[in-house]
Scaffold this active site. Structure first.
Site, short mmCIF file in Angstrom:
data_model
loop_
_atom_site.label_atom_id
_atom_site.label_comp_id
_atom_site.label_asym_id
_atom_site.label_seq_id
_atom_site.Cartn_x
_atom_site.Cartn_y
_atom_site.Cartn_z
N HIS A 151 0.83 -1.19 0.00
CA HIS A 151 0.00 0.00 0.00
C HIS A 151 0.88 1.26 0.00
CE1 HIS A 151 -3.85 1.96 0.44
NE2 HIS A 151 -3.30 2.77 1.34
N GLU A 157 -2.26 -5.48 -4.38
CA GLU A 157 -2.99 -5.15 -3.16
C GLU A 157 -4.33 -5.86 -3.11
OE1 GLU A 157 -2.49 -0.73 -1.87
OE2 GLU A 157 -4.58 -1.17 -2.22
N ASN A 201 26.01 -22.83 -5.70
CA ASN A 201 26.91 -23.96 -5.84
C ASN A 201 26.56 -25.08 -4.88
OD1 ASN A 201 28.71 -23.84 -7.85
ND2 ASN A 201 30.43 -23.11 -6.63
#
Lengths: 706, 159
Positions: free
Chosen positions: A48, A70, A440
């Site tokens: 918001h 929202e 990795n």
């Protein structure tokens, strides 16, 4: 006079970046099965705030995306629909889009509209998906995309009372008022009932407010989103049946006006004219396909990512409240000034040390006090630049989450010591090498669940990311309980690449081989590890920060990568050495030992290169006075001092006249007013106010090799 | 710059300094301060005219000796040796000269275009020749000069 908004942009950029980071960390921490309402609310608030901010500053593209975001969040926090894993994915994607948009506003550039559309579609689908009895606030999304700056369309019908109907001024006033909310189209005012269409970012209540001045509630009707009718075809394809449910209802309420058919036409025409062509193509299948692969991994994923047991989010929130935003330049300036103060204090101390302690007792007392205060001041000022390492760590839950899904592995990420503080400059540079190490570990280290089970391990692997202070260093570890490094495989690969390897090479040296450029033991290059960033880059990045990487590994048990870094880039522990009349600083981290060699230990190779024998090892000997072309006080190594330096696994012996002492030095850049000097990594100012150059050990080693 | 001044008829304030028997002028706005010659930390393997770096209130400032660079005057260092601290192109650079004379105002009509000098100084750094009473001033474009490749002071040069 208009206010130049651009002066506030930076604040918006910073704040939005913070909100996005907060959103992301909250999202990744969400427990899918029973999300914490407070967290959902916090995510909603962050979204918001972004929406509000972007609206204020006119970044409508961001407003649109957050608006859609929202809507879904709103439904989630009101518990109208259950949280699903794919929603979290969609939120994270939307976060990425917002980040990209933010970056585009900040640094110029464009965000791929196709990607934005895709993510918005996905969010909309999720918001609408499981909610046949759709409530108005959930559906204005397509409109938001269609018209920049207007997020909803309202069809308004209004039957004015007799007085108003005959007074054109009153009607015009009404239209003007409505027009202020957005784009007003007057469809039909001929009959008793006026038909209006309004494209606006305002909500229904604001429209009602305007009408309430002149009309009774039963005199007007407001229907949102009818203009979206064309998009219902899109939604129908998905079988949500949302709009088909909705439309007849509207028609019933408004029977007999033949209202919707022309509306659709107008809408379609308008869209064509504007060239958005948005609803014509069927956007549904593509995003749907994106969602598709998820389901099989979803249940374990949901179980995997429980809310981690730390209050990181809480600390972020609370520190934000009690902090101020200061530009880095100001802090740097302060640090510089304090550095000056330290030097001045040292100068005074040096002078004062020569005075008679009995006569100048008070002066010396004052000097002692000054020294303590200066040291404290320096420490506090340095700490301003310090940030908790959670700023880097917080991105990894997401990295691990996405990667684990992609690789079909079950991985839990544990983070320790997130509160450990280090220099902001270092934090930014750490992100890339750490990301690589974690990828990795996930790709090469952690085995597939079946394989783990067959080895009697928990199918869920663990990657631990930890940070801690150790003396003047910070130690960051990435460890996994995966397969470990395979000595034979690495040696075979090294032989294949033609790297010189001795038969009796130690494990530690074998592990160092993986830092060689282009070295990969991966049997298959996946899109995870085939990204062109090798371990050599990790090592180089860490070295650039004045740090080291160590590897510990046991086959079948796991691998641990340890990164040691200085606490800050601005201060360095150094050894001052003298050659001729010059003073140089050697960074302490590179010094192994110092020794005075016997004449017999110095040998020459091919009559030129000198080596020194140290405990059976022959090390290349470099005379600093030769490298820097200066006249030394001492020309024979056995009369001077050899400093053994080690970097990147290579050792050299540096021949200098004398060792002067150990200091903490404030590093100053040579490049800001001059240029890069070969063999020198920077400069500092000594107690007497003179400049001393800090030696670049890597370059010295390089000189030794060439 | 020269044309600009001619058309506007404006005057320019210059700091004049001497190198050998010659008098030079540079835009006073580029001058940060003037100070004596201090102990300099030498940098290895640099041209002779780059004396090294000094600590100027906490910043590392390179020092160039124009007398060596232009093969003019005698590079002697004593308590009277003058260093002009310049602020050019966002950098702070110290320049050793024989002496600093004064600050003068020069109107545009007192400036004549520079003829070819030969090898001592490249004309591309000379904005013109100024006349004050009977003295001749060589007006140098100090920013261009200090950032040029010849000076070896910066990595990326403006040429």
């Amino acid at each position: 006079m208009t206010i130049d908004m651009s002066q506030f942009y930076q604040v918006f950029f910073d704040e939005t970046a913070e909100h996005l980071a907060q959103m992301e960390s909250l999202l990744v921490g969400l427990d899918i099965s029973s999300p914490n309402l407070d967290d959902l609310n916090a995510i909603f608030r962050a979204a918001h705030s972004i929406k509000g901010g972007s609206g204020t500053f006119g970044f409508t593209d961001m407003t649109e995306v957050t608006h859609i975001l929202e809507n879904l969040l709103d439904r989630l926090r009101k518990e109208e629909i259950p949280l699903r894993d794919e929603m979290v994915d969609a939120f994270l994607q939307a976060g990425d889009i917002l980040k990209a948009q933010l970056d585009a506003h900040q640094n110029g550039g464009d965000v791929d509209p196709e990607t934005i559309r895709e993510v918005c579609e996905r969010l909309k689908r999720l918001a609408v998906g499981e909610s046949a009895p759709a409530s108005p606030p959930t559906s204005p999304e397509s409109a938001a995309l269609e018209l920049p700056g207007s997020s909803q369309h309202f069809e308004i019908t209004y039957t004015p009372d007799a007085a108003t109907a005959t007074d054109p001024d009153r009607l015009n006033n009404l239209y003007a008022e409505l027009g202020r909310l957005g784009q007003l189209e007057i469809i039909d005012t001929a009959g008793a009932e006026k038909k209006l269409r309004l494209a606006t970012t305002a909500d229904e209540n604001e429209i009602r407010d305007i009408f309430s001045f002149i009309a009774e509630p039963d005199q007007f009707g407001i229907v949102g989103e009818v203009a979206q009718a064309p998009s219902s075809t899109t939604e129908e394809d998905d079988g949500y049946g949302f709009f088909t449910d909705d439309l007849p209802a509207v028609e019933e309420a408004d029977p007999g006006y033949g209202f919707f058919a022309p509306m659709d036409e107008i809408q379609a025409q308008k869209e064509e004219q504007q060239g958005y062509g948005f609803f014509d193509e069927p956007p549904a299948p593509e995003p749907a396909a994106k969602v598709e692969p998820k389901p099989e991994t979803t249940p374990p994923a949901a179980a995997k990512y429980g809310r981690r047991e730390n209050d990181k989010v809480g600390t972020v929130a609370s520190t934000a409240e009690s902090s101020i935003r200061v530009s880095v330049e100001k802090v740097d300036q302060l640090i510089n000034l304090v550095g000056e103060l330290v030097i001045t204090q040292a100068m005074l101390a040096q002078t004062a040390s020569k005075v008679d302690p009995v006569v100048f007792e008070q002066l010396l007392d004052g000097m002692g006090q000054l020294e303590r205060n200066t040291r404290d001041l320096q420490e506090s000022v340095m700490s301003i630049r310090m940030m908790p390492i959670s700023f880097v760590f917080s991105r990894f839950p997401r990295v691990v989450r996405e990667l684990a899904n992609k690789l079909n592995k079950q991985v839990e990420l544990k983070t320790l010591g997130e509160g450990t503080e280090l220099d902001k400059g270092l934090i930014e540079k750490l992100a890339d090498p750490l990301t690589h190490l974690i990828r990795n570990s996930l790709d090469h280290g952690i085995e597939e669940p079946e394989q783990r089970i067959s080895q009697g391990k928990d199918p869920k692997g663990t990657i631990t990311l930890s940070a801690a202070h150790q003396g003047g260093n910070i130690v960051i570890e990435v460890s996994d309980d995966g397969a470990g490094l395979n000595r034979e495989k690495i040696l075979a690969k090294a032989a294949e690449k033609g790297l010189p390897v001795a038969d009796n090479i130690s494990d530690q040296d074998v592990w160092q081989l993986i830092f060689a450029p282009g070295f990969s033991t991966a049997a298959v290059v996946t899109d995870v590890s085939g990204r062109g960033v090798g371990m050599d880059v990790v090592k180089r990045n860490i070295h650039e920060m004045g740090g080291r990487v160590e590897i510990g590994s046991a086959l079948g048990v796991g691998t641990r990568m340890t990164i040691r870094l200085p606490l800050t880039l601005a201060i360095l522990d150094g050894m001052s050495i003298g050659v001729g009349n010059e003073v140089y600083i050697l960074p302490l981290t590179f010094i192994v030992e110092s020794l005075q060699p016997a004449a017999a230990d110095i040998k020459t190779v091919a009559g030129q290169g000198r080596v020194v024998q140290v405990r059976g090892e022959y090390l290349p000997l470099i005379a600093l006075h030769q490298v820097f072309n200066i006249t030394p006080k001492i020309s024979e190594p056995h009369n001077g001092i050899l400093v053994l330096l080690e970097t990147e696994g290579k050792k050299i012996a540096l021949f200098v006249d004398e060792l002067l002492g150990q200091h903490q030095v404030v590093i100053k850049s040579m490049e800001s007013n001059y240029r890069k000097v070969p063999g020198v990594s920077g400069a500092t100012i000594m107690g007497d106010g003179k400049v001393a150059l800090i030696l670049d050990i890597g370059a010295l080693v390089h000189i030794a090799q060439s | 710059m020269q044309e600009e001044q001619k058309s506007s008829g404006s005057t320019q304030e210059l700091l004049t300094f001497t190198l050998g028997g010659e008098e030079y002028g540079l835009d006073i706005l580029k001058v940060q301060e003037i100070r004596g010659y201090d102990a300099v930390t030498a940098i290895a393997n640099t041209p002779e005219f780059i004396r090294g770096v000094i600590n100027l209130r906490g910043i590392i400032v390179p020092i160039v000796d124009m007398r060596i660079k232009f093969n003019l005057g005698h590079a002697e260092y004593n308590e009277l040796t003058v260093v002009i601290i310049l602020n050019v192109a966002g950098r702070v650079i110290g320049m050793v000269v024989d002496g600093v004379s004064d600050v003068i105002s020069l109107s545009a009509d007192q400036v004549k275009p520079a003829p070819e000098f030969g090898s001592a100084i490249d004309t591309k750094y000379v904005m013109g020749l100024g006349t004050v009473d009977d003295r001749m001033l060589i007006l140098v474009d100090i920013e261009k000069l200090m950032t040029s490749r010849d000076m070896e002071l910066v990595e990326s040069v403006s040429e």
